[in-house]
Design a protein around this motif. Structure first.
Motif, PDB file in Angstrom:
ATOM      1  N   VAL A  45      -2.558  -8.761  -3.235  1.00 38.22           N
ATOM      2  CA  VAL A  45      -2.088  -7.387  -3.394  1.00 38.22           C
ATOM      3  C   VAL A  45      -1.895  -6.779  -2.015  1.00 38.22           C
ATOM      4  O   VAL A  45      -2.825  -6.744  -1.202  1.00 38.22           O
ATOM      5  N   MET A  46      -0.687  -6.294  -1.739  1.00 37.46           N
ATOM      6  CA  MET A  46      -0.345  -5.799  -0.412  1.00 37.46           C
ATOM      7  C   MET A  46      -0.254  -4.266  -0.390  1.00 37.46           C
ATOM      8  O   MET A  46      -0.241  -3.619  -1.425  1.00 37.46           O
ATOM      9  N   ARG A  47      -0.167  -3.724   0.824  1.00 42.70           N
ATOM     10  CA  ARG A  47       0.094  -2.286   0.974  1.00 42.70           C
ATOM     11  C   ARG A  47       1.482  -1.964   0.438  1.00 42.70           C
ATOM     12  O   ARG A  47       2.425  -2.745   0.585  1.00 42.70           O
ATOM     13  N   ASN A  48       1.607  -0.773  -0.171  1.00 49.06           N
ATOM     14  CA  ASN A  48       2.904  -0.330  -0.677  1.00 49.06           C
ATOM     15  C   ASN A  48       3.808   0.097   0.466  1.00 49.06           C
ATOM     16  O   ASN A  48       3.344   0.616   1.490  1.00 49.06           O
ATOM     17  N   SER A  58       0.437   3.780   1.665  1.00 52.45           N
ATOM     18  CA  SER A  58      -0.040   3.880   0.291  1.00 52.45           C
ATOM     19  C   SER A  58      -0.715   2.577  -0.111  1.00 52.45           C
ATOM     20  O   SER A  58      -0.186   1.486   0.123  1.00 52.45           O
ATOM     21  N   TYR A  59      -1.901   2.724  -0.744  1.00 55.41           N
ATOM     22  CA  TYR A  59      -2.687   1.568  -1.168  1.00 55.41           C
ATOM     23  C   TYR A  59      -3.109   1.772  -2.615  1.00 55.41           C
ATOM     24  O   TYR A  59      -3.825   2.732  -2.930  1.00 55.41           O
ATOM     25  N   GLY A 558       5.507  -8.441   2.006  1.00 56.71           N
ATOM     26  CA  GLY A 558       4.779  -8.116   3.217  1.00 56.71           C
ATOM     27  C   GLY A 558       5.369  -6.940   3.974  1.00 56.71           C
ATOM     28  O   GLY A 558       6.526  -6.560   3.798  1.00 56.71           O
ATOM     29  N   VAL A 559       4.568  -6.338   4.831  1.00 57.10           N
ATOM     30  CA  VAL A 559       5.022  -5.222   5.645  1.00 57.10           C
ATOM     31  C   VAL A 559       4.215  -5.188   6.939  1.00 57.10           C
ATOM     32  O   VAL A 559       3.017  -5.493   6.953  1.00 57.10           O
ATOM     33  N   VAL A 560       4.884  -4.851   8.041  1.00 55.74           N
ATOM     34  CA  VAL A 560       4.221  -4.681   9.323  1.00 55.74           C
ATOM     35  C   VAL A 560       4.758  -3.400   9.952  1.00 55.74           C
ATOM     36  O   VAL A 560       5.939  -3.070   9.808  1.00 55.74           O
ATOM     37  N   ASP A 607      -0.407  -1.931  11.804  1.00 59.25           N
ATOM     38  CA  ASP A 607      -0.930  -2.478  10.551  1.00 59.25           C
ATOM     39  C   ASP A 607      -0.016  -3.578  10.035  1.00 59.25           C
ATOM     40  O   ASP A 607       1.218  -3.514  10.159  1.00 59.25           O
ATOM     41  N   LEU A 608      -0.642  -4.610   9.490  1.00 60.86           N
ATOM     42  CA  LEU A 608       0.038  -5.772   8.938  1.00 60.86           C
ATOM     43  C   LEU A 608      -0.589  -6.101   7.601  1.00 60.86           C
ATOM     44  O   LEU A 608      -1.818  -6.146   7.470  1.00 60.86           O
ATOM     45  N   SER A 609       0.245  -6.326   6.604  1.00 60.17           N
ATOM     46  CA  SER A 609      -0.237  -6.709   5.276  1.00 60.17           C
ATOM     47  C   SER A 609       0.816  -7.622   4.668  1.00 60.17           C
ATOM     48  O   SER A 609       1.915  -7.174   4.352  1.00 60.17           O
TER      49      SER A 609
END
Length: 758
Positions: A45-48, A58-59, A558-560, A607-609
Motif C-alpha cells: 500500500v503506497m502513499r496517495n 495523503s495516506y 509509486g511516487v517520489v 519522500d519515496l513510496s
C-alpha cells in the motif's frame, strides 16, 4: 456538553422526517467493502497522489494499519516532517516541521478542533487510529481554511457513512515488558456501515488499554564537569484505558445531501511517578535524601457533533455547516515527599514529610457555523466564497489544598496520621473564563488551463478575546484582546508530462497568543527567582510562507517527491524584561512577553513510496522520507533555532507480501534529530534513540487476518541535558545553579490482533 447532545438529538429526527419524500429515490452507489481492509491484499500500500492544488500528502489507513497503530499519533510518526517532543512511547502534540505544536493546525474532516492546552494545540493521541479513513499533511494554506497553520495542517479524515458496506471486528492483546512477567492489556473495536432507512449509517466503537512504563535516571552537578550534587532514580508508569464512539449518517434531503456525524473519546489515565534521590551520587541508605511519590489522575472527554447540508442552489452549490465541540478535562495531582538528611540520622528515620494536592478542571465549548457557496464561472473557472463563525468559552478552575507538613527531627518511628486536606482554594490565575469569538469571511478563485491548475484567495480573520481572572485582587480582572488579519494565499500545480509535476504555494498565516500569555496575572518566581506577568495587548505572530515541490510517478503505484519550504515569521512572541523588581528582591525582575523581532524557518523534505516493480518485486514495497529542518531567531542572548525544533526526521521501511502463502511482513525504522530550547533561566538539549518496529500478518480465512507487531524493539531512550540558572544575568554569564543529565528509557511493546470482516 449537554447542549451539544441536545443539538444532535434535535437534528437527527429532523433528518429522518425531511428524508421521507426521498425514500423512493435510488440508494447511493455501493461503498467500499470492509473486506479490503482486513485481508492480505497481495501488494504493498503506497502513499496517495492527490489531485489537490495545495501541496498535500495523503495516506490511507491501510498505509499504517499493518503496524497496528493505537492512535493517530502512532500513525503520524511515519509521515514526513512530523516530530514529537513527548515522553518515550507517547506521540501527542504534533510538531510539523519540528515547530511547537501551536504552529500546526489539527483538523478533523477539514474542521478545526479545540485543544485543552493553553497554546490551543490538540493532542492527536486522543483519537484511536481505527476511526480514520486517511490522514492528509497539508503543507500550505488556502483561503477556505483557518489560517492557524504556520507550519502546515494535519487533516484527520474519519470514515463516513459511504466508507463501508458491512463491518469488521478487531480484537487483540498487548504486552509490555516492565515487570518480571510483563503486563498485559487488551484492545477491541468494531465498525459497521450500511443502509438504514433512506440513508446510510456508519457506527463504530473502540476500547484499548494504554500503558507507558518508563525508567528515568538523573545526575545533577553544580556545573558542567563539576561536582555531583545528587542522583535520582525514577519510575514513571502511565496506565489507563481509552474509549471512543463515532457515528455518521448521510441521507438525501430536499434535493441535497445531509450528513450528521459525531465523535466521542474518553481518556482515563493514571500516572504514577516514584523516585529516590541520593546525595553526592552515592546510592545507598546512608545517602538517601528524598523519597517522592507523585500521582496524577486524568479523565478527559472529547465530544464533537457536526451537521452539514449541501445542495445545488443560487446558480451553484451551497453548503451549510453547524458544529459543536467540547473538552472536559479533570486532573487531580497528589505529591508526597519524605526527607531524610535534614539531620544526622539517616534512613529509615524520617525528618520531614510534605503533602501537596492540586485539582485542575478545564471545560471548553466551541460552537461553529459556516455558509459556503461555489459557482462554476465557465472556462474551467470556479468561484468560492463564504463566512465561518466560531464561538469559544473556556472555564478554568485550578485549585490546591493547603500544604500538610510534618517535621519530625530525630524522631524515629511511625509518621503521625495524616489528616484530610483542608478546603481547596484557587491558585493565582487558576480561576477564570476565556471567551473568544471569530468571524472569518473568505473568497477564492480557482481554475485549470491545460497542464496548469491553480487557486488564489483572500481570507480575513477577526478575533475578539475576553479573559476574566477571578483570582485577581482586590477585584476580578477583565482584559480584552481584539485583532484582525488579512491572509492571502495562492497555489499552482503544473504538469510537466504524464509522470512529473511541479507545485508552488504562497500564503500568509498566523499563530495566536497562548491564553496564559494574555492574562496580566503576576506569577512569582516563574523564571528562576524572577516573576512573570502576562500581556493582554499581544498580537498574533504572522508568517509569509512558500513551498516549492517536484513530484514524479514511479510505475503504476509509486511516487517520489521533494519539497523546499520557507517561513518568514514576524511579531514573534518572546519574553522581555519590564525592569521592575521581582518579588524575591534586588537582582530579580518581573518579566513579560511582547511582540519582538522576527524569525525564519526553512528546510527540505524528501519522500519515496514505491513497489519494486522495476526489479521484478511487485509484492515488495519500500518507503523513505527524510526532512532536513532549520530555523533562525534572535533572543535575549543571541541567535538560536526556534525552540525544540529537531534537526531532522527520518523514516524508512519495507513491506513484503507472499500471496501464495497469504502472508506478509515488514519493518520500519524512525529517527528524530536533536532539539534545543532556550528560555529564561533554563536551556534544554533533547536527543532520541532510533525506533524499530516490525509486523507479520497471516490471512487465516477469506475474511480473517491475524497480525503480530512489535515496537520500540531497540529499547530506545530519550536523553536530556538541562542548564539551569538562578537569574537571567547568571544565564548570560554562565554562572550555573544546576547542570542535569537525564535519561529516560522504555522497553518493547508487542501486540497480537485479529480482524474479522462480516
Amino acid at each position: 456538553m449537554k447542549l451539544g447532545l441536545l443539538l444532535g438529538a434535535a437534528v437527527a429526527p429532523l433528518a429522518f422526517a425531511l428524508a421521507a419524500p426521498a425514500m423512493a429515490q435510488d440508494a447511493p452507489a455501493a461503498p467500499t467493502t470492509s473486506l479490503e481492509e482486513v485481508i492480505v491484499t497481495g501488494e504493498p500500500v503506497m502513499r496517495n497522489r492527490t489531485d489537490d492544488v495545495v501541496p498535500t500528502l495523503s495516506y490511507d489507513l491501510e498505509y499504517f494499519q499493518r503496524f497496528e497503530p493505537l492512535t493517530v499519533g502512532d500513525a503520524l510518526k511515519r509521515v514526513p516532517s512530523v516530530a514529537f517532543l513527548s515522553d518515550m512511547l507517547e506521540y501527542d502534540g504534533v510538531r510539523l516541521r519540528g515547530l511547537d505544536s501551536a504552529y500546526t493546525q489539527i483538523l478533523i474532516d477539514g474542521e478545526r478542533v479545540p485543544g485543552a492546552g493553553l497554546d490551543r494545540s490538540f493532542f492527536v493521541d486522543r483519537i484511536p487510529a481505527e476511526l480514520i479513513d486517511r490522514v492528509e499533511v497539508v503543507r500550505s494554506s488556502s483561503a477556505n481554511r483557518s489560517g492557524d497553520a504556520v507550519a502546515g495542517s494535519i487533516n484527520i479524515v474519519l470514515r463516513d457513512a459511504l466508507a463501508l458496506d458491512g463491518g469488521y471486528i478487531r480484537a487483540g492483546a498487548l504486552h509490555w515488558e516492565d515487570s518480571e512477567y510483563g503486563q498485559w492489556g487488551g484492545t477491541f473495536g468494531a465498525v459497521w456501515g450500511g443502509q438504514v432507512g433512506p440513508g446510510r449509517l456508519l457506527i463504530g466503537g473502540n476500547m484499548q488499554d494504554r500503558r507507558n512504563p518508563k525508567d528515568k535516571y538523573s545526575v545533577r552537578y553544580d556545573e558542567p564537569g563539576g561536582t555531583i550534587q545528587n542522583t535520582e532514580i525514577q519510575t514513571d508508569v502511565r496506565d489507563g484505558t481509552d474509549y471512543s464512539f463515532n457515528a455518521d449518517y448521510t441521507v438525501d434531503v430536499l434535493g441535497g445531501e445531509l450528513r450528521l456525524s459525531g465523535l466521542f473519546v474518553r481518556t482515563d489515565r493514571y500516572q504514577d511517578e516514584d523516585s529516590l534521590e541520593y546525595e553526592d551520587g552515592i546510592e545507598d541508605a546512608a545517602h538517601l535524601s528524598v523519597v517522592n511519590d507523585n500521582d496524577l489522575d486524568i479523565l478527559t472527554d472529547n465530544l464533537s457533533l457536526n451537521a452539514r447540508y449541501r445542495r445545488e442552489m443560487f446558480g451553484g452549490e451551497t453548503t451549510f455547516k453547524l458544529g459543536y465541540a467540547s473538552i472536559d478535562d479533570d486532573q487531580y495531582e497528589f505529591e508526597g515527599e519524605s526527607e531524610y538528611l535534614r539531620d544526622a540520622i539517616t534512613f529509615p528515620d524520617e525528618d520531614r514529610y510534605t503533602l501537596d494536592a492540586t485539582d485542575s478542571q478545564i471545560q471548553d465549548e466551541e460552537y461553529s457555523a459556516a455558509i459556503e457557496h461555489k459557482i462554476d464561472l465557465g472556462n474551467d473557472l470556479e468561484l468560492e466564497f463564504g463566512v465561518q463563525w466560531n464561538d469559544k468559552t473556556r472555564d478554568t478552575n485550578i485549585t490546591e489544598a493547603p500544604r500538610i507538613r510534618f517535621n519530625v527531627p530525630n524522631a524515629p518511628g511511625v509518621r503521625p496520621t495524616v489528616p484530610a486536606f483542608g478546603a481547596f482554594t484557587p491558585v493565582l490565575g487558576g480561576l477564570g473564563t476565556i471567551e473568544e469569538t471569530r468571524l472569518d469571511p473568505y473568497i477564492m478563485l480557482s481554475g485549470e488551463n491545460g497542464p496548469l491548475k491553480w487557486e488564489a484567495g483572500l481570507r480575513y480573520e477577526s478575533t475578539e478575546t475576553t479573559i476574566t481572572d477571578l483570582t485577581a485582587a482586590p477585584a476580578d480582572q477583565v482584559t480584552d484582546n481584539d485583532y484582525g488579519e488579512f491572509l492571502p494565499s495562492a497555489s499552482l500545480r503544473f504538469r510537466l508530462n504524464e509522470t512529473d509535476r511541479i507545485t508552488f504555494s504562497a500564503a500568509r498565516t498566523v499563530r495566536r497568543p497562548n491564553f496564559n500569555q494574555l492574562s496580566p496575572v503576576t506569577l512569582e518566581e516563574e523564571f528562576g527567582d524572577s516573576d512573570f506577568m502576562g500581556n493582554p495587548n499581544l498580537e498574533p505572530e504572522t508568517a509569509i510562507g512558500f513551498d516549492l515541490g517536484f513530484e514524479r510517478r514511479l510505475g503504476r503505484r509509486g511516487v517520489v517527491g521533494i519539497n523546499a519550504f520557507y517561513r518568514d515569521v514576524d511579531n514573534l512572541i518572546e519574553e522581555t524584561n519590564t525592569g521592575a523588581e521581582g518579588s524575591a528582591g534586588p537582582g530579580t525582575f518581573i518579566y513579560t512577553v511582547d511582540n519582538v523581532g522576527s524569525g525564519k524557518v526553512y528546510g527540505l523534505e524528501f519522500d519515496l513510496s514505491t513497489p519494486l516493480d522495476f526489479v521484478g518485486l511487485p509484492s515488495t514495497g519500500v518507503f523513505l522520507n527524510y526532512s532536513w529542518l532549520d530555523s533562525e531567531i534572535t533572543d535575549f542572548i543571541g541567535e538560536r533555532r526556534f525552540n525544540s525544533q529537531s534537526d531532522y526526521v527520518l523514516n524508512l521501511g519495507f513491506t513484503h507480501d507472499i500471496p501464495t502463502w497469504d502472508l506478509a511482513f515488514g519493518a520500519t525504522y524512525r529517527e528524530q534529530g536533536d532539539a534545543y530550547s532556550r528560555v529564561l533561566a533554563e536551556e534544554v538539549r533533547t536527543t532520541y534513540g532510533g525506533d524499530l518496529e516490525i509486523f507479520v500478518e497471516k490471512q487465516v480465512s477469506s475474511n480473517v487476518v491475524l497480525r503480530f507487531t512489535g515496537s520500540n524493539l531497540l529499547d530506545s531512550s530519550k536523553d536530556e541535558v538541562f542548564d539551569k540558572f538562578g537569574s537571567i544575568a547568571d544565564q548570560i554569564s554562565r554562572d550555573y545553579d544546576e547542570y542535569e543529565i537525564e535519561t529516560e528509557s522504555s522497553g518493547p511493546v508487542y501486540q497480537l490482533v485479529m480482524r474479522v470482516a462480516f
